[in-house]
Design an enzyme around this catalytic site. Structure first.
Site, mmCIF file in Angstrom:
data_model
loop_
_atom_site.group_PDB
_atom_site.id
_atom_site.type_symbol
_atom_site.label_atom_id
_atom_site.label_comp_id
_atom_site.label_asym_id
_atom_site.label_seq_id
_atom_site.Cartn_x
_atom_site.Cartn_y
_atom_site.Cartn_z
ATOM 1 N N ASN A 188 0.830 -1.219 0.000
ATOM 2 C CA ASN A 188 0.000 0.000 0.000
ATOM 3 C C ASN A 188 0.863 1.267 0.000
ATOM 4 O OD1 ASN A 188 1.058 0.081 2.542
ATOM 5 N ND2 ASN A 188 -0.910 0.086 3.632
ATOM 6 N N LYS B 290 21.387 35.535 -17.561
ATOM 7 C CA LYS B 290 20.437 34.484 -17.965
ATOM 8 C C LYS B 290 19.019 34.933 -17.621
ATOM 9 C CE LYS B 290 19.223 31.027 -15.131
ATOM 10 N NZ LYS B 290 19.319 29.835 -14.253
ATOM 11 N N ASP C 84 24.679 32.417 -14.280
ATOM 12 C CA ASP C 84 23.641 33.447 -14.107
ATOM 13 C C ASP C 84 24.070 34.392 -12.987
ATOM 14 O OD1 ASP C 84 22.977 32.197 -11.659
ATOM 15 O OD2 ASP C 84 21.416 30.984 -12.612
ATOM 16 N N ASN D 286 3.003 2.260 2.078
ATOM 17 C CA ASN D 286 3.435 2.740 3.395
ATOM 18 C C ASN D 286 4.846 2.234 3.674
ATOM 19 O OD1 ASN D 286 0.841 3.629 3.508
ATOM 20 N ND2 ASN D 286 0.354 2.699 5.467
ATOM 21 N N HIS E 266 21.115 26.349 -1.914
ATOM 22 C CA HIS E 266 20.909 27.123 -3.136
ATOM 23 C C HIS E 266 20.976 28.635 -2.884
ATOM 24 C CE1 HIS E 266 19.460 28.091 -7.075
ATOM 25 N NE2 HIS E 266 18.401 28.694 -6.592
ATOM 26 N N ARG F 49 14.968 33.512 -17.331
ATOM 27 C CA ARG F 49 14.052 32.373 -17.371
ATOM 28 C C ARG F 49 12.672 32.904 -17.695
ATOM 29 N NH1 ARG F 49 14.973 27.126 -15.389
ATOM 30 N NH2 ARG F 49 16.847 27.366 -14.167
ATOM 31 N N ASP G 40 28.280 26.101 -10.815
ATOM 32 C CA ASP G 40 26.926 26.323 -10.298
ATOM 33 C C ASP G 40 26.755 25.466 -9.046
ATOM 34 O OD1 ASP G 40 24.410 27.408 -10.201
ATOM 35 O OD2 ASP G 40 23.881 26.858 -12.259
HETATM 36 C C1 R5P Z 1 19.788 28.647 -10.700
HETATM 37 O O1 R5P Z 1 18.996 29.313 -10.129
HETATM 38 C C2 R5P Z 1 20.695 27.618 -10.097
HETATM 39 O O2 R5P Z 1 21.893 28.164 -9.674
HETATM 40 C C3 R5P Z 1 20.958 26.534 -11.088
HETATM 41 O O3 R5P Z 1 21.450 27.135 -12.243
HETATM 42 C C4 R5P Z 1 19.694 25.802 -11.412
HETATM 43 O O4 R5P Z 1 19.176 25.294 -10.219
HETATM 44 C C5 R5P Z 1 19.956 24.676 -12.380
HETATM 45 O O5 R5P Z 1 18.751 24.199 -12.858
HETATM 46 P P1 R5P Z 1 18.652 23.545 -14.300
HETATM 47 O O6 R5P Z 1 19.800 22.590 -14.406
HETATM 48 O O7 R5P Z 1 17.324 22.840 -14.328
HETATM 49 O O8 R5P Z 1 18.731 24.651 -15.299
#
Ligand code: R5P
Length: 313
Positions: A38, A193, A170, A40, A131, A195, A220
């Site tokens: 189930n 960058k 970025d 769990n 992050h 989004r 990153d």
């Molecule tokens: C951006 O805000 C972070 O530093 C990374 O660039 C991001 O988390 C990476 O995400 P993805 O690989 O999906 O572009």
């Protein structure tokens, strides 16, 4: 190490937990998780943990939701078994990118995760390269944030960096990239960058700095879908970079990331084992550096009541 220190692992990354135990010089704590039909989960601690100082290793990785639940149940089981202190060791923190209310009517889910971990019974958290800095403020219990960036820099420092430039993919990464550039004693460039909505393929608009004829080291905190990184790689190549290294602490490698990384014109990928990389997501240009020794050292210092900040250098 005295017998009051115990380290347990959830199902997320037992290899890392075992490697940490080897550095600490103790065997991995015995527990098992059973998944019923189930869906769990049942977690059982198979040794006495009364009055023990317990660390539970469980970075966030696929399957994410089940991993979180398993961690909460593990912590609860340890609490009920009278562990003296419980530290959740989560080198990659769950939902870490959900760290602000940047749209109406959304949850700051990283804060919810911090609350859940405390409610389950954790006394401390040990994590790595969050992050964003505000996530540290989400914890109402002590939280130590380590960084694997020095480990990555030590590795990169063994290469010829006479023609290198560190590139932030970025603006959000610019501060961290600047620290890396300083550490490696090379120059810095930053990509602008953008989004658009929840689009997993962001666009590189312009570059502050110079990469022409140079070895670009893109760095990153994490690579998830690799949309950001692949866009950055194509951009620096188009701007004349002759060699490209990509480094990231957390290899989330979700969705199309493995294929994108295989296809990208990158000479070397440098990741850590904060998250396990399944064989099918690997490629021969990936180098994985271990964070086990760093985590082990932090665990021993927390256990002994010694300062952890010496590890932040
Ligand atoms: C951006 O805000 C972070 O530093 C990374 O660039 C991001 O988390 C990476 O995400 P993805 O690989 O999906 O572009």
């Amino acid at each position: 190490m005295d017998a009051t220190l115990r380290i347990f692992s959830g199902s997320a990354h037992p290899e890392l937990a075992r490697a940490i135990c080897r550095h600490v010089g103790i065997p991995l704590g015995r527990s098992y998780t059973h998944r019923f039909s189930n869906e769990n989960l049942k977690v059982k601690i198979e040794e006495n943990v009364r009055e023990k100082d317990v660390f539970v290793v469980q970075p966030s990785c696929s399957p994410v939701s089940e991993g979180i639940l398993e961690l909460l149940i593990l912590i609860d089981a340890l609490k009920s078994a009278s562990a003296r202190r419980i530290t959740a060791v989560m080198p990659y923190f769950p939902y870490v990118r959900s760290d602000k209310k940047d749209e109406p009517r959304i949850s700051i889910t990283a804060r919810l995760m911090a609350d859940l971990i405390r409610t389950a019974g954790a006394d401390r958290v040990l994590t790595m390269d969050l992050h964003s800095p505000q996530v540290q403020g989400f914890f109402r219990i002590p939280a130590d944030q380590l960084s694997a960036v020095p480990i990555i820099c030590d590795h990169l420092g063994k290469r010829d960096l006479s023609n290198a430039v560190v590139v932030a993919p970025d603006a959000g990464e610019a501060k961290d990239a600047a620290r890396v550039a300083k550490r490696l004693n090379v120059s810095l460039a930053v990509i602008d960058k953008r989004r658009f909505g929840d689009d997993e393929r962001p666009r590189a608009i312009s570059l502050v700095g110079d990469v022409r004829g140079k070895h670009a080291i893109l760095i990153d905190d994490e690579i998830a879908t690799a949309g950001t990184m692949v866009e950055a790689v194509e951009f620096v190549r188009a701007q004349g970079a002759t060699k490209v290294t990509v480094a990231a602490v957390h290899p989330v490698l979700s969705g199309q990331a493995p294929d994108r990384l295989r296809r990208a014109e990158v000479d070397e990928y440098v990741f850590t084992d904060s998250i396990p990389i399944p064989k099918e997501k690997m490629n021969e240009r990936i180098t994985v550096l271990s964070v086990a020794q760093l985590l082990a050292e932090a665990i021993m210092r927390i256990h002994d009541g010694r300062s952890v900040s010496a590890l932040f250098a």
